[in-house]
Design a protein around this motif. Structure first.
Motif, PDB file in Angstrom:
ATOM      1  N   MET A  81      19.282 -12.780   2.938  1.00 11.92           N
ATOM      2  CA  MET A  81      17.919 -12.771   2.007  1.00 11.92           C
ATOM      3  C   MET A  81      17.308 -13.081   2.637  1.00 11.92           C
ATOM      4  O   MET A  81      15.864 -12.532   1.998  1.00 11.92           O
ATOM      5  CB  MET A  81      19.219 -12.956   1.077  1.00 11.92           C
ATOM      6  N   GLN A  82      16.997 -14.524   2.563  1.00 10.33           N
ATOM      7  CA  GLN A  82      16.066 -15.139   2.588  1.00 10.33           C
ATOM      8  C   GLN A  82      14.930 -14.797   3.690  1.00 10.33           C
ATOM      9  O   GLN A  82      13.489 -14.731   3.654  1.00 10.33           O
ATOM     10  CB  GLN A  82      16.097 -15.965   2.808  1.00 10.33           C
ATOM     11  N   THR A  83      15.196 -14.243   4.890  1.00  7.07           N
ATOM     12  CA  THR A  83      14.311 -13.818   6.159  1.00  7.07           C
ATOM     13  C   THR A  83      14.037 -12.360   5.713  1.00  7.07           C
ATOM     14  O   THR A  83      13.189 -11.591   6.540  1.00  7.07           O
ATOM     15  CB  THR A  83      15.275 -13.302   7.359  1.00  7.07           C
ATOM     16  N   ALA A  84      14.917 -11.357   5.184  1.00  8.07           N
ATOM     17  CA  ALA A  84      13.820 -10.247   4.846  1.00  8.07           C
ATOM     18  C   ALA A  84      12.593  -9.755   4.032  1.00  8.07           C
ATOM     19  O   ALA A  84      12.335  -9.346   3.504  1.00  8.07           O
ATOM     20  CB  ALA A  84      15.049  -9.335   3.663  1.00  8.07           C
ATOM     21  N   SER A  85      13.443 -11.261   2.516  1.00  7.32           N
ATOM     22  CA  SER A  85      11.773 -11.403   2.053  1.00  7.32           C
ATOM     23  C   SER A  85      11.008 -11.497   2.770  1.00  7.32           C
ATOM     24  O   SER A  85       9.338 -11.708   2.228  1.00  7.32           O
ATOM     25  CB  SER A  85      12.353 -12.439   0.918  1.00  7.32           C
ATOM     26  N   LYS A  86      11.090 -12.948   3.436  1.00  4.98           N
ATOM     27  CA  LYS A  86       9.868 -12.699   4.270  1.00  4.98           C
ATOM     28  C   LYS A  86       8.820 -12.052   4.973  1.00  4.98           C
ATOM     29  O   LYS A  86       7.802 -12.679   5.069  1.00  4.98           O
ATOM     30  CB  LYS A  86      10.719 -14.468   5.531  1.00  4.98           C
ATOM     31  N   GLU A  87      10.281 -11.268   5.575  1.00  3.92           N
ATOM     32  CA  GLU A  87       9.041  -9.968   6.258  1.00  3.92           C
ATOM     33  C   GLU A  87       7.819  -9.437   5.220  1.00  3.92           C
ATOM     34  O   GLU A  87       6.974  -9.020   5.380  1.00  3.92           O
ATOM     35  CB  GLU A  87      10.249  -9.139   7.010  1.00  3.92           C
ATOM     36  N   VAL A  88       8.316  -9.222   3.781  1.00  2.72           N
ATOM     37  CA  VAL A  88       7.050  -8.022   3.470  1.00  2.72           C
ATOM     38  C   VAL A  88       6.144  -8.987   2.489  1.00  2.72           C
ATOM     39  O   VAL A  88       5.526  -8.986   2.989  1.00  2.72           O
ATOM     40  CB  VAL A  88       8.583  -7.923   1.874  1.00  2.72           C
ATOM     41  N   ILE A  89       6.544 -10.376   2.529  1.00  2.00           N
ATOM     42  CA  ILE A  89       6.079 -11.803   2.211  1.00  2.00           C
ATOM     43  C   ILE A  89       5.006 -11.427   2.840  1.00  2.00           C
ATOM     44  O   ILE A  89       3.364 -11.844   2.870  1.00  2.00           O
ATOM     45  CB  ILE A  89       6.296 -12.805   1.694  1.00  2.00           C
ATOM     46  N   THR A 129       0.854  -0.398   2.394  1.00  2.00           N
ATOM     47  CA  THR A 129       1.633  -1.508   3.233  1.00  2.00           C
ATOM     48  C   THR A 129       3.293  -1.788   2.447  1.00  2.00           C
ATOM     49  O   THR A 129       4.253  -1.838   2.883  1.00  2.00           O
ATOM     50  CB  THR A 129       1.272  -2.744   2.715  1.00  2.00           C
ATOM     51  N   LEU A 130       3.757  -0.567   1.124  1.00  2.00           N
ATOM     52  CA  LEU A 130       4.547  -0.409   0.409  1.00  2.00           C
ATOM     53  C   LEU A 130       4.791   0.124   0.897  1.00  2.00           C
ATOM     54  O   LEU A 130       6.294   0.065   1.182  1.00  2.00           O
ATOM     55  CB  LEU A 130       4.228  -1.129  -1.307  1.00  2.00           C
ATOM     56  N   GLN A 131       3.990   1.392   1.455  1.00  2.00           N
ATOM     57  CA  GLN A 131       5.299   2.246   2.094  1.00  2.00           C
ATOM     58  C   GLN A 131       5.556   2.145   2.805  1.00  2.00           C
ATOM     59  O   GLN A 131       6.412   2.881   3.135  1.00  2.00           O
ATOM     60  CB  GLN A 131       4.316   3.485   1.998  1.00  2.00           C
ATOM     61  N   ALA A 132       4.591   1.329   3.485  1.00  2.14           N
ATOM     62  CA  ALA A 132       5.356   0.801   4.741  1.00  2.14           C
ATOM     63  C   ALA A 132       6.675   0.347   5.015  1.00  2.14           C
ATOM     64  O   ALA A 132       7.888   0.421   6.224  1.00  2.14           O
ATOM     65  CB  ALA A 132       4.079   0.203   5.602  1.00  2.14           C
ATOM     66  N   LYS A 133       6.887  -0.204   4.323  1.00  7.77           N
ATOM     67  CA  LYS A 133       8.441  -0.783   3.931  1.00  7.77           C
ATOM     68  C   LYS A 133       9.488  -0.136   3.479  1.00  7.77           C
ATOM     69  O   LYS A 133      10.216  -1.092   2.723  1.00  7.77           O
ATOM     70  CB  LYS A 133       8.073  -2.313   3.246  1.00  7.77           C
ATOM     71  N   GLY A 134       8.547   1.168   2.621  1.00 10.33           N
ATOM     72  CA  GLY A 134       9.980   1.838   2.393  1.00 10.33           C
ATOM     73  C   GLY A 134      10.111   1.740   0.871  1.00 10.33           C
ATOM     74  O   GLY A 134      11.062   2.860   0.536  1.00 10.33           O
ATOM     75  N   LEU A 135       9.626   1.431   0.244  1.00 11.35           N
ATOM     76  CA  LEU A 135       8.732   1.939  -1.133  1.00 11.35           C
ATOM     77  C   LEU A 135       8.005   3.169  -1.918  1.00 11.35           C
ATOM     78  O   LEU A 135       7.749   4.224  -0.673  1.00 11.35           O
ATOM     79  CB  LEU A 135       8.368   0.874  -2.093  1.00 11.35           C
ATOM     80  N   LYS A 136       9.378   3.842  -2.251  1.00 11.79           N
ATOM     81  CA  LYS A 136       8.055   5.040  -2.443  1.00 11.79           C
ATOM     82  C   LYS A 136       8.558   5.518  -3.752  1.00 11.79           C
ATOM     83  O   LYS A 136       9.456   5.035  -4.828  1.00 11.79           O
ATOM     84  CB  LYS A 136       9.626   6.157  -2.366  1.00 11.79           C
ATOM     85  N   PRO A 137       7.205   6.279  -4.982  1.00 12.57           N
ATOM     86  CA  PRO A 137       6.880   6.180  -6.093  1.00 12.57           C
ATOM     87  C   PRO A 137       7.659   7.327  -6.487  1.00 12.57           C
ATOM     88  O   PRO A 137       8.494   8.561  -5.745  1.00 12.57           O
ATOM     89  CB  PRO A 137       5.907   6.152  -6.571  1.00 12.57           C
TER      90      PRO A 137
END
Length: 191
Positions: A81-89, A129-137
């Motif tokens: 959980m700590q490293t997963a958020s690190k990549e997004v940040i 950037t968010l879409q590249a991380k898998g975010l989709k509206p």
């Protein structure tokens, strides 16, 4: 009966009472068989105790191994959980840098068209950037209302008959992350 026969009969009775065919007293035979039975029982008991101790040892080892597994998986889950958020940040730091540059330009800007273009560039970079991380509206406008995906804030009279029971307006868009719903859309439904 003759005297010899009486002696034999008496001797025979005496022999059958205290000796077997081989001339051994019966008491000695029964004592040795009892000793053998007791030693057999003792060795069986020792074997059973040894089996119980082995099973107990296996159980304790298995319990300790499971406890270690549980602790290890909990530790790995926290680290993940700590490293997963690190990549997004890290991926959002570029957008943060661009936002700071844009705010500095706003202080001295006189050409608002250039400021508007800069802000749109930063916004598009964030979206990409968010879409590249898998975010989709979520597409909600003019779709039928689905309480599993959308949260109805209010109902208003539908502007056209086709929009009855449909989403008329979106107050807050919903989002999917890797095709999993992470935020419901807040919508206005036509009635």
């Amino acid at each position: 009966m003759t005297e010899n026969e009486k002696d034999m009969q008496t001797n025979g009775q005496a022999n059958t009472g205290s000796e077997n065919e081989k001339g051994m007293p019966e008491e000695n035979i029964s004592d040795s068989s009892n000793t053998n039975n007791e030693s057999d029982e003792v060795t069986e008991l020792e074997k059973k105790e040894q089996e119980v101790n082995e099973i107990r040892d296996k159980y304790l080892r298995l319990q300790a191994e499971f406890d270690n597994y549980r602790k290890r998986t909990a530790r790995e889950r926290i680290e993940l959980m700590q490293t997963a958020s690190k990549e997004v940040i890290i991926s959002l730091l570029d957008v943060l840098d661009d936002s700071e540059r844009a705010s500095k330009q706003l202080e001295n800007a006189t050409d608002f068209a250039a400021v508007k273009d800069g802000i749109l560039l930063v916004f598009n970079k964030l979206k990409t950037t968010l879409q590249a991380k898998g975010l989709k509206p979520m597409e909600s406008i003019h779709t039928s209302f689905d309480p599993d995906l959308q949260e109805a804030i209010t109902e208003i009279p539908a502007p056209t008959p086709e929009l009855v029971g449909m989403v008329v307006d979106v107050l807050q868009p919903g989002y999917y992350l890797n095709d999993k719903l992470i935020r419901h859309a807040k919508v206005i439904v036509g009635k």
